[in-house]
Design a protein around this motif. Structure first.
Motif, PDB file in Angstrom:
ATOM      1  N   LYS A  62       6.312   4.394  -5.946  1.00  0.00           N
ATOM      2  CA  LYS A  62       7.938   3.870  -7.125  1.00  0.00           C
ATOM      3  C   LYS A  62       8.453   2.657  -6.352  1.00  0.00           C
ATOM      4  O   LYS A  62       8.600   1.264  -7.260  1.00  0.00           O
ATOM      5  CB  LYS A  62       8.200   4.703  -6.905  1.00  0.00           C
ATOM      6  CG  LYS A  62       7.497   5.961  -8.293  1.00  0.00           C
ATOM      7  CD  LYS A  62       9.034   6.868  -9.142  1.00  0.00           C
ATOM      8  CE  LYS A  62       9.999   6.780  -9.533  1.00  0.00           C
ATOM      9  NZ  LYS A  62       9.215   6.569 -10.889  1.00  0.00           N
ATOM     10  N   ILE A  63       8.984   2.504  -5.161  1.00  0.00           N
ATOM     11  CA  ILE A  63       9.976   1.689  -4.328  1.00  0.00           C
ATOM     12  C   ILE A  63       9.223   0.901  -4.634  1.00  0.00           C
ATOM     13  O   ILE A  63       9.955  -0.537  -4.830  1.00  0.00           O
ATOM     14  CB  ILE A  63      10.397   2.245  -3.749  1.00  0.00           C
ATOM     15  CG1 ILE A  63      10.934   3.869  -3.129  1.00  0.00           C
ATOM     16  CG2 ILE A  63      11.130   1.154  -2.212  1.00  0.00           C
ATOM     17  CD1 ILE A  63      11.569   4.262  -2.526  1.00  0.00           C
ATOM     18  N   GLN A  64       7.918   0.387  -3.732  1.00  0.00           N
ATOM     19  CA  GLN A  64       7.475  -0.627  -4.261  1.00  0.00           C
ATOM     20  C   GLN A  64       6.488  -1.799  -5.160  1.00  0.00           C
ATOM     21  O   GLN A  64       6.067  -2.772  -5.277  1.00  0.00           O
ATOM     22  CB  GLN A  64       6.033  -0.261  -2.847  1.00  0.00           C
ATOM     23  CG  GLN A  64       6.326  -0.336  -2.196  1.00  0.00           C
ATOM     24  CD  GLN A  64       4.912   0.275  -0.968  1.00  0.00           C
ATOM     25  OE1 GLN A  64       3.547   0.581  -1.616  1.00  0.00           O
ATOM     26  NE2 GLN A  64       5.307  -0.107  -0.015  1.00  0.00           N
ATOM     27  N   SER A  65       7.221  -0.610  -6.377  1.00  0.00           N
ATOM     28  CA  SER A  65       6.850  -1.222  -7.639  1.00  0.00           C
ATOM     29  C   SER A  65       7.878  -2.374  -8.093  1.00  0.00           C
ATOM     30  O   SER A  65       7.816  -3.016  -9.122  1.00  0.00           O
ATOM     31  CB  SER A  65       6.810   0.000  -8.441  1.00  0.00           C
ATOM     32  OG  SER A  65       7.856   0.247  -9.343  1.00  0.00           O
ATOM     33  N   HIS A  66       8.985  -1.746  -7.446  1.00  0.00           N
ATOM     34  CA  HIS A  66      10.128  -3.004  -7.431  1.00  0.00           C
ATOM     35  C   HIS A  66      10.691  -4.617  -6.873  1.00  0.00           C
ATOM     36  O   HIS A  66      11.367  -4.802  -6.214  1.00  0.00           O
ATOM     37  CB  HIS A  66      11.532  -2.479  -7.264  1.00  0.00           C
ATOM     38  CG  HIS A  66      11.370  -1.329  -8.140  1.00  0.00           C
ATOM     39  ND1 HIS A  66      11.784  -0.738  -9.990  1.00  0.00           N
ATOM     40  CD2 HIS A  66      11.589  -0.011  -7.989  1.00  0.00           C
ATOM     41  CE1 HIS A  66      11.993   0.320  -9.872  1.00  0.00           C
ATOM     42  NE2 HIS A  66      11.692   1.020  -8.821  1.00  0.00           N
ATOM     43  N   TYR A  67       8.785  -4.883  -6.111  1.00  0.00           N
ATOM     44  CA  TYR A  67       9.654  -5.862  -4.839  1.00  0.00           C
ATOM     45  C   TYR A  67       9.365  -6.824  -6.142  1.00  0.00           C
ATOM     46  O   TYR A  67       8.337  -7.170  -7.443  1.00  0.00           O
ATOM     47  CB  TYR A  67       7.577  -5.890  -4.274  1.00  0.00           C
ATOM     48  CG  TYR A  67       7.683  -5.901  -3.052  1.00  0.00           C
ATOM     49  CD1 TYR A  67       8.994  -6.578  -1.954  1.00  0.00           C
ATOM     50  CD2 TYR A  67       7.258  -4.598  -2.683  1.00  0.00           C
ATOM     51  CE1 TYR A  67       8.596  -6.110  -0.758  1.00  0.00           C
ATOM     52  CE2 TYR A  67       7.571  -3.734  -1.374  1.00  0.00           C
ATOM     53  CZ  TYR A  67       8.516  -4.694  -1.010  1.00  0.00           C
ATOM     54  OH  TYR A  67       8.413  -4.036   0.845  1.00  0.00           O
ATOM     55  N   ALA A  76      17.415  -2.792  -9.416  1.00  0.00           N
ATOM     56  CA  ALA A  76      16.838  -1.734  -9.843  1.00  0.00           C
ATOM     57  C   ALA A  76      16.439  -0.575  -9.209  1.00  0.00           C
ATOM     58  O   ALA A  76      16.667   0.602  -9.609  1.00  0.00           O
ATOM     59  CB  ALA A  76      15.405  -2.233 -10.420  1.00  0.00           C
ATOM     60  N   ILE A  77      16.445  -0.370  -7.829  1.00  0.00           N
ATOM     61  CA  ILE A  77      15.963   1.443  -6.821  1.00  0.00           C
ATOM     62  C   ILE A  77      17.411   1.440  -7.254  1.00  0.00           C
ATOM     63  O   ILE A  77      17.512   2.887  -7.343  1.00  0.00           O
ATOM     64  CB  ILE A  77      15.507   0.354  -5.891  1.00  0.00           C
ATOM     65  CG1 ILE A  77      14.495  -0.096  -5.496  1.00  0.00           C
ATOM     66  CG2 ILE A  77      16.238   1.123  -4.669  1.00  0.00           C
ATOM     67  CD1 ILE A  77      14.030  -1.142  -4.139  1.00  0.00           C
TER      68      ILE A  77
END
Length: 377
Positions: A62-67, A76-77
């Protein structure tokens, strides 16, 4: 999506993911530690632990999808974090975020006090699953008591290493059987050496802990020299200093009240480190003073090439006028994080000088220091 987070980890694992494999401590009789005294030990199932690993991987994705253009979209995070329905989920999300950003997704630490007590085949399955679900992990680390390490076979250690276990932290605390019995550690010098050698033979890094002052005044010399003997026999990769303090409310207080334990002074504990170092032979591990509880933070270095430098550093402090030593001791025990050579950076110099001036050397001075050190343990 939640995973359990235990109460403790080594300072060197501050940026690691924390995976709770066992809960609390199977021994729980050490007289200096009260962390688990009101709690019962039990192991978690492999199924439960795998679910926790899945949750970690879920938050990572989920966190890495916000790169965004190679960088994390922190706005966004933050929005995603704020929308999580429970405090527990927020704690889990934050830990994974911290692991990704501060720890560079480098390591994972297996909690609680003695994960190696788990059946080897279970632990192999868990570590293997970590490597599958979190392939970016570069180091898998665990606590392991000396008596437990001595009971694990050499072949089992090879299996753990092959699965991906990289480092074991073990609270040896002292190499003296007299001191081990005094503090209720439940292990022996023989077990430390047997277990430590097997860990090293398997190619797993070994990080042990030494508590200067753990034997009190009666066993001060023995605590230092016999700990050096164990280090010489095992040659651990790391020796980490944890200055001993009688914690308020601990079982060690009972020994103090009955006169069975007389605590060393702050300087006497430093002298134990010096004596221990003077007895080191043919070791190449790293000595780390990586905790605020230690008086001199710069006693760091390799036990072969930096040994002389560390001894000279300790001697330079011991050679200071007593007034300067006391001033630094007070500042350090009140939270001053820099070295004694940087006292000019200290705020509230006047307050420290007033303490130094008005409190005589002896029992009253040591009580003041221990009062502040009590907060660190």
């Amino acid at each position: 999506m939640e995973f359990q987070i235990g109460p403790i980890r080594p300072p060197s694992e501050a940026n690691s993911l924390l995976l709770r494999v066992t809960e609390n401590c199977p021994w729980n009789k050490c007289k200096f530690c009260m962390l688990y005294k009101t709690k019962k030990f039990h192991t978690r199932t492999v199924k439960e632990i795998k679910k926790d690993i899945d949750a970690m991987a879920y938050y990572r994705d989920k966190i890495q999808s916000h790169y965004l253009n190679g960088d994390l979209d922190r706005k966004a995070i933050q929005e995603e974090f704020d929308q999580l329905p429970t405090q527990k989920e927020k704690e889990c999300y934050y830990m994974v975020f911290h692991w990704l950003t501060e720890g560079n997704s480098h390591s994972i630490f297996l909690q609680d006090a003695n994960t190696l007590v788990l059946k080897t085949e279970w632990l192999v399955e868990i570590v293997t699953y970590i490597r599958q679900k979190l392939p970016e992990i570069q180091r898998v680390t665990s606590y392991g008591r000396a008596d437990t390490l001595s009971c694990i076979t050499q072949e089992q250690f090879y299996q753990l290493k092959s699965a991906g276990l990289d480092r074991i932290h073990s609270g040896f605390e002292t190499g003296s059987d007299d001191v081990l019995q005094l503090i209720g550690k439940g292990s022996t010098q023989k077990q430390q050496i047997e277990g430590g050698k097997k860990v090293k033979q398997a190619g797993i890094e070994l990080s042990i802990y030494f508590m200067p002052g753990a034997g009190g005044k009666e066993y001060s010399q023995k605590n230092a020299i016999e700990t050096a003997n164990v280090i010489n026999a095992v040659n651990p990769d790391f020796v980490r200093l944890r200055t001993f303090v009688v914690k308020t409310g601990s079982l060690m207080e009972d020994l103090v009240k009955t006169g069975k334990f007389i605590e060393c002074s702050d300087i006497e504990k430093l002298l134990e480190i010096k004596i221990m170092l003077e007895h080191i032979q043919n070791c190449n591990g790293y000595l780390a003073s990586d905790h605020i509880i230690n008086l001199l933070q710069n006693v760091n270095g390799y036990l072969d090439k930096d040994l002389y430098t560390m001894l000279e550093y300790i001697n330079s402090f011991l050679a200071l006028p007593r007034k300067m030593q006391r001033k630094y001791q007070i500042a350090r025990r009140m939270g001053f994080s820099a070295d004694w050579t940087m006292m000019d950076r200290l705020n509230h110099q006047d307050m420290i000088e007033q303490y130094e001036k008005n409190i005589p050397d002896g029992e009253q001075f040591e009580k003041l220091l221990n009062h502040y050190m009590d907060y660190y343990i």
